[in-house]
Write a protein that holds these residues in place. Structure first.
Motif, PDB file in Angstrom:
ATOM      1  N   ILE A 213       0.866  -1.174   0.000  1.00  0.00           N
ATOM      2  CA  ILE A 213       0.000   0.000   0.000  1.00  0.00           C
ATOM      3  C   ILE A 213       0.902   1.224   0.000  1.00  0.00           C
ATOM      4  CG2 ILE A 213      -1.747   1.332   1.251  1.00  0.00           C
ATOM      5  CD1 ILE A 213      -2.710  -1.275   2.497  1.00  0.00           C
ATOM      6  N   VAL A 214       0.666   2.127  -0.934  1.00  0.00           N
ATOM      7  CA  VAL A 214       1.405   3.393  -0.987  1.00  0.00           C
ATOM      8  C   VAL A 214       0.412   4.533  -0.803  1.00  0.00           C
ATOM      9  CG1 VAL A 214       3.263   2.517  -2.449  1.00  0.00           C
ATOM     10  CG2 VAL A 214       1.221   3.471  -3.512  1.00  0.00           C
ATOM     11  N   SER A 215       0.876   5.638  -0.234  1.00  0.00           N
ATOM     12  CA  SER A 215      -0.034   6.762  -0.026  1.00  0.00           C
ATOM     13  C   SER A 215       0.727   8.075   0.151  1.00  0.00           C
ATOM     14  CB  SER A 215      -0.907   6.522   1.209  1.00  0.00           C
ATOM     15  OG  SER A 215      -1.836   7.583   1.372  1.00  0.00           O
ATOM     16  N   ASN A 216       0.222   9.092  -0.504  1.00  0.00           N
ATOM     17  CA  ASN A 216       0.630  10.479  -0.243  1.00  0.00           C
ATOM     18  C   ASN A 216      -0.617  11.185   0.288  1.00  0.00           C
ATOM     19  OD1 ASN A 216       1.746  13.024  -0.135  1.00  0.00           O
ATOM     20  ND2 ASN A 216       1.592  13.384  -2.347  1.00  0.00           N
ATOM     21  N   PRO A 217      -0.925  10.993   1.568  1.00  0.00           N
ATOM     22  CA  PRO A 217      -2.183  11.519   2.107  1.00  0.00           C
ATOM     23  C   PRO A 217      -2.078  13.007   2.410  1.00  0.00           C
ATOM     24  CG  PRO A 217      -0.928  10.519   3.858  1.00  0.00           C
ATOM     25  CD  PRO A 217      -0.127  10.317   2.595  1.00  0.00           C
ATOM     26  N   PRO A 218      -3.192  13.676   2.670  1.00  0.00           N
ATOM     27  CA  PRO A 218      -3.125  15.063   3.145  1.00  0.00           C
ATOM     28  C   PRO A 218      -2.344  15.108   4.455  1.00  0.00           C
ATOM     29  CG  PRO A 218      -5.372  14.452   2.534  1.00  0.00           C
ATOM     30  CD  PRO A 218      -4.573  13.187   2.566  1.00  0.00           C
ATOM     31  N   TYR A 219      -1.318  15.985   4.544  1.00  0.00           N
ATOM     32  CA  TYR A 219      -0.524  15.995   5.771  1.00  0.00           C
ATOM     33  C   TYR A 219      -0.173  17.397   6.275  1.00  0.00           C
ATOM     34  CZ  TYR A 219       3.546  16.226   2.525  1.00  0.00           C
ATOM     35  OH  TYR A 219       4.445  16.555   1.541  1.00  0.00           O
ATOM     36  N   ILE A 220      -0.763  18.432   5.669  1.00  0.00           N
ATOM     37  CA  ILE A 220      -0.508  19.788   6.154  1.00  0.00           C
ATOM     38  C   ILE A 220      -1.381  20.050   7.382  1.00  0.00           C
ATOM     39  CG2 ILE A 220      -0.464  22.237   5.566  1.00  0.00           C
ATOM     40  CD1 ILE A 220       1.441  20.510   3.914  1.00  0.00           C
ATOM     41  N   ARG A 221      -0.797  20.599   8.423  1.00  0.00           N
ATOM     42  CA  ARG A 221      -1.586  20.971   9.592  1.00  0.00           C
ATOM     43  C   ARG A 221      -2.601  22.042   9.198  1.00  0.00           C
ATOM     44  NH1 ARG A 221       3.665  20.261  10.921  1.00  0.00           N
ATOM     45  NH2 ARG A 221       4.164  18.769  12.590  1.00  0.00           N
ATOM     46  N   THR A 222      -3.807  21.920   9.703  1.00  0.00           N
ATOM     47  CA  THR A 222      -4.877  22.845   9.328  1.00  0.00           C
ATOM     48  C   THR A 222      -4.453  24.291   9.520  1.00  0.00           C
ATOM     49  OG1 THR A 222      -6.535  21.193   9.953  1.00  0.00           O
ATOM     50  CG2 THR A 222      -7.287  23.467   9.734  1.00  0.00           C
ATOM     51  N   SER A 223      -3.782  24.579  10.617  1.00  0.00           N
ATOM     52  CA  SER A 223      -3.381  25.951  10.925  1.00  0.00           C
ATOM     53  C   SER A 223      -2.316  26.488   9.981  1.00  0.00           C
ATOM     54  CB  SER A 223      -2.865  26.033  12.362  1.00  0.00           C
ATOM     55  OG  SER A 223      -1.713  25.202  12.532  1.00  0.00           O
ATOM     56  N   GLU A 224      -1.644  25.610   9.233  1.00  0.00           N
ATOM     57  CA  GLU A 224      -0.552  26.032   8.366  1.00  0.00           C
ATOM     58  C   GLU A 224      -0.979  26.249   6.915  1.00  0.00           C
ATOM     59  OE1 GLU A 224       2.534  23.156   8.787  1.00  0.00           O
ATOM     60  OE2 GLU A 224       3.021  23.729  10.846  1.00  0.00           O
ATOM     61  N   ILE A 225      -2.188  25.861   6.581  1.00  0.00           N
ATOM     62  CA  ILE A 225      -2.621  25.968   5.187  1.00  0.00           C
ATOM     63  C   ILE A 225      -2.607  27.418   4.717  1.00  0.00           C
ATOM     64  CG2 ILE A 225      -4.604  25.670   3.638  1.00  0.00           C
ATOM     65  CD1 ILE A 225      -5.168  23.049   5.026  1.00  0.00           C
ATOM     66  N   GLY A 226      -2.977  28.350   5.592  1.00  0.00           N
ATOM     67  CA  GLY A 226      -2.984  29.757   5.224  1.00  0.00           C
ATOM     68  C   GLY A 226      -1.615  30.333   4.952  1.00  0.00           C
ATOM     69  N   THR A 227      -0.551  29.630   5.355  1.00  0.00           N
ATOM     70  CA  THR A 227       0.806  30.121   5.132  1.00  0.00           C
ATOM     71  C   THR A 227       1.425  29.582   3.845  1.00  0.00           C
ATOM     72  OG1 THR A 227       1.926  28.288   6.300  1.00  0.00           O
ATOM     73  CG2 THR A 227       1.101  30.116   7.635  1.00  0.00           C
ATOM     74  N   LEU A 228       0.733  28.686   3.158  1.00  0.00           N
ATOM     75  CA  LEU A 228       1.273  28.094   1.939  1.00  0.00           C
ATOM     76  C   LEU A 228       1.281  29.110   0.804  1.00  0.00           C
ATOM     77  CD1 LEU A 228      -0.598  24.662   2.058  1.00  0.00           C
ATOM     78  CD2 LEU A 228       1.738  25.154   2.826  1.00  0.00           C
ATOM     79  N   GLN A 229       2.057  28.825  -0.236  1.00  0.00           N
ATOM     80  CA  GLN A 229       2.064  29.674  -1.425  1.00  0.00           C
ATOM     81  C   GLN A 229       0.649  29.813  -1.969  1.00  0.00           C
ATOM     82  OE1 GLN A 229       4.836  27.686  -4.095  1.00  0.00           O
ATOM     83  NE2 GLN A 229       6.382  29.240  -3.665  1.00  0.00           N
ATOM     84  N   GLU A 230       0.365  30.975  -2.537  1.00  0.00           N
ATOM     85  CA  GLU A 230      -0.981  31.224  -3.042  1.00  0.00           C
ATOM     86  C   GLU A 230      -1.397  30.189  -4.074  1.00  0.00           C
ATOM     87  OE1 GLU A 230      -3.509  34.808  -5.271  1.00  0.00           O
ATOM     88  OE2 GLU A 230      -1.569  35.228  -4.326  1.00  0.00           O
ATOM     89  N   GLU A 231      -0.455  29.770  -4.915  1.00  0.00           N
ATOM     90  CA  GLU A 231      -0.770  28.758  -5.929  1.00  0.00           C
ATOM     91  C   GLU A 231      -1.286  27.475  -5.296  1.00  0.00           C
ATOM     92  OE1 GLU A 231       2.480  31.220  -7.996  1.00  0.00           O
ATOM     93  OE2 GLU A 231       1.856  30.710  -5.952  1.00  0.00           O
ATOM     94  N   VAL A 232      -0.776  27.157  -4.108  1.00  0.00           N
ATOM     95  CA  VAL A 232      -1.163  25.924  -3.423  1.00  0.00           C
ATOM     96  C   VAL A 232      -2.449  26.122  -2.633  1.00  0.00           C
ATOM     97  CG1 VAL A 232      -0.472  24.184  -1.728  1.00  0.00           C
ATOM     98  CG2 VAL A 232       1.229  25.142  -3.299  1.00  0.00           C
ATOM     99  N   ARG A 233      -2.470  27.119  -1.754  1.00  0.00           N
ATOM    100  CA  ARG A 233      -3.623  27.266  -0.848  1.00  0.00           C
ATOM    101  C   ARG A 233      -4.900  27.675  -1.562  1.00  0.00           C
ATOM    102  NH1 ARG A 233      -0.797  32.226   0.500  1.00  0.00           N
ATOM    103  NH2 ARG A 233      -2.131  34.031   0.025  1.00  0.00           N
ATOM    104  N   GLU A 234      -4.767  28.358  -2.715  1.00  0.00           N
ATOM    105  CA  GLU A 234      -5.953  28.816  -3.428  1.00  0.00           C
ATOM    106  C   GLU A 234      -6.369  27.901  -4.568  1.00  0.00           C
ATOM    107  OE1 GLU A 234      -7.832  31.265  -2.513  1.00  0.00           O
ATOM    108  OE2 GLU A 234      -6.518  31.928  -0.882  1.00  0.00           O
ATOM    109  N   HIS A 235      -5.459  27.036  -5.030  1.00  0.00           N
ATOM    110  CA  HIS A 235      -5.767  26.284  -6.254  1.00  0.00           C
ATOM    111  C   HIS A 235      -5.637  24.768  -6.125  1.00  0.00           C
ATOM    112  CE1 HIS A 235      -6.209  29.961  -8.586  1.00  0.00           C
ATOM    113  NE2 HIS A 235      -5.125  30.410  -7.996  1.00  0.00           N
ATOM    114  N   ASP A 236      -4.847  24.276  -5.191  1.00  0.00           N
ATOM    115  CA  ASP A 236      -4.867  22.831  -4.930  1.00  0.00           C
ATOM    116  C   ASP A 236      -6.111  22.512  -4.111  1.00  0.00           C
ATOM    117  OD1 ASP A 236      -2.666  21.829  -6.257  1.00  0.00           O
ATOM    118  OD2 ASP A 236      -1.292  22.110  -4.583  1.00  0.00           O
TER     119      ASP A 236
END
Length: 316
Positions: A213-236
């Protein structure tokens, strides 16, 4: 405008908008719109652009300046040397994730046996399809029918017949998002890989057992999503990013629930955030996984955790 002038204008526009790799992105968009290669560009950069292509190019440049990811504009991202269709419904494949594919292939090649593979949180299918494509390009392996009907939830069987002296290989990708599974299915057709896909809230609709079994699950802490690059937080897609309060929600569930879906001695491999190796390793160790190892990415950061399930303590 000539090709050279168009590229220069596109680059300057993106630089003014603060795009870090402005020149590279401007080139990729020119290549996408015109179909021109680097070699052809250097030979004929003084050629006048067609008006329709020029208009399309600057429309895409404007969108890139609005932080829409390059891959959402071109619709393609290369991963493990293969082109994958991409849109706003899937996580854009990243180079770091190739470490997970390479580690999975290293294990499978070392053991030389039939392969039943599950990719949990498959998204675009890039992990599953790359492993299957590369493994079955080798002389000792061959695709076989997966034995699963995603619509009926029929059991995924680990079939072990001898097929012309080669080991049979089959795989399935599971994801909660129907739109992501649609993209994964298209990529399977594009790459001519015999994989199946199943809509499932983790293991809810997954039947049977797997050798890996392989997995790349969601692993960003909820509180850190707002600090991600705009391309990531707004479009992923947020559901592909948010790993809960401590970023470990999906690791806990996959480790706990995945044990019932691993064959004796089966492997579990995760992509992790750079600071999650210890926690994920401990979760696996507490769940009776052994031979736990951590692989680093090209930047020297922890990127993949793997382990073997001790089936003597299997929970059926």
């Amino acid at each position: 405008m000539t090709l050279k002038e168009t590229l220069a204008c596109g680059t300057k526009f993106l630089e003014r908008r603060g795009i870090l790799e402005a020149g590279l992105d401007a080139w990729y968009l020119l290549e996408h719109v015109t179909g021109i290669s680097r070699a052809a560009y250097f030979l004929d950069s003084g050629k006048e652009m067609e008006h329709a292509q020029e208009a399309e190019y600057f429309e895409m440049i404007e969108k890139r300046g609005q932080r829409i990811p390059l891959q959402h504009l071109t619709g393609v991202q290369e991963f493990m040397g293969f082109p994958f269709q991409i849109n706003e419904h899937v996580l854009i494949p990243r180079q770091d994730t190739e470490i997970l594919v390479e580690e999975a292939l290293s294990i499978l090649r070392r053991h030389r046996e039939p392969v039943a593979l599950l990719d949990m949180c498959t998204g675009s299918g890039c992990i599953l399809l790359s492993i299957l494509k590369l493994l079955c390009a080798e002389p000792g392996y061959v695709f076989v029918g997966t034995g699963i009907d995603p619509d009926s939830g029929a059991e995924f069987h680990n079939q072990r017949p001898a097929v012309s002296g080669r080991f049979p290989v089959c795989g399935i990708g599971a994801d909660l998002s129907e739109k992501a599974l649609d993209i994964a299915g298209r990529n399977a057709e594009l790459l001519k890989v015999n994989a199946k896909f199943c809509r499932s809230d983790l293991f809810e609709n997954v039947k049977g057992r797997f050798s890996m079994i392989v997995s790349n699950p969601p692993y960003i802490r909820t509180s850190e999503i707002g600090t991600l690059q705009e391309e990531v937080r707004e479009h992923d897609p947020r559901m592909a990013l948010d790993g809960g309060e401590d970023g470990l929600y999906f690791y806990r569930r996959i480790i706990r629930e995945g044990r019932a879906h691993l064959l004796p001695g089966g492997y579990l491999l995760f992509e992790i955030g750079y600071d999650q190796a210890f926690e994920v390793s401990e979760l696996m160790r507490d769940a009776s996984f052994r031979n736990i190892s951590v692989k680093k990415d090209l930047a020297g950061l922890d990127r993949v955790v793997s382990g073997v399930y001790d089936d003597k303590n299997r929970e059926d």
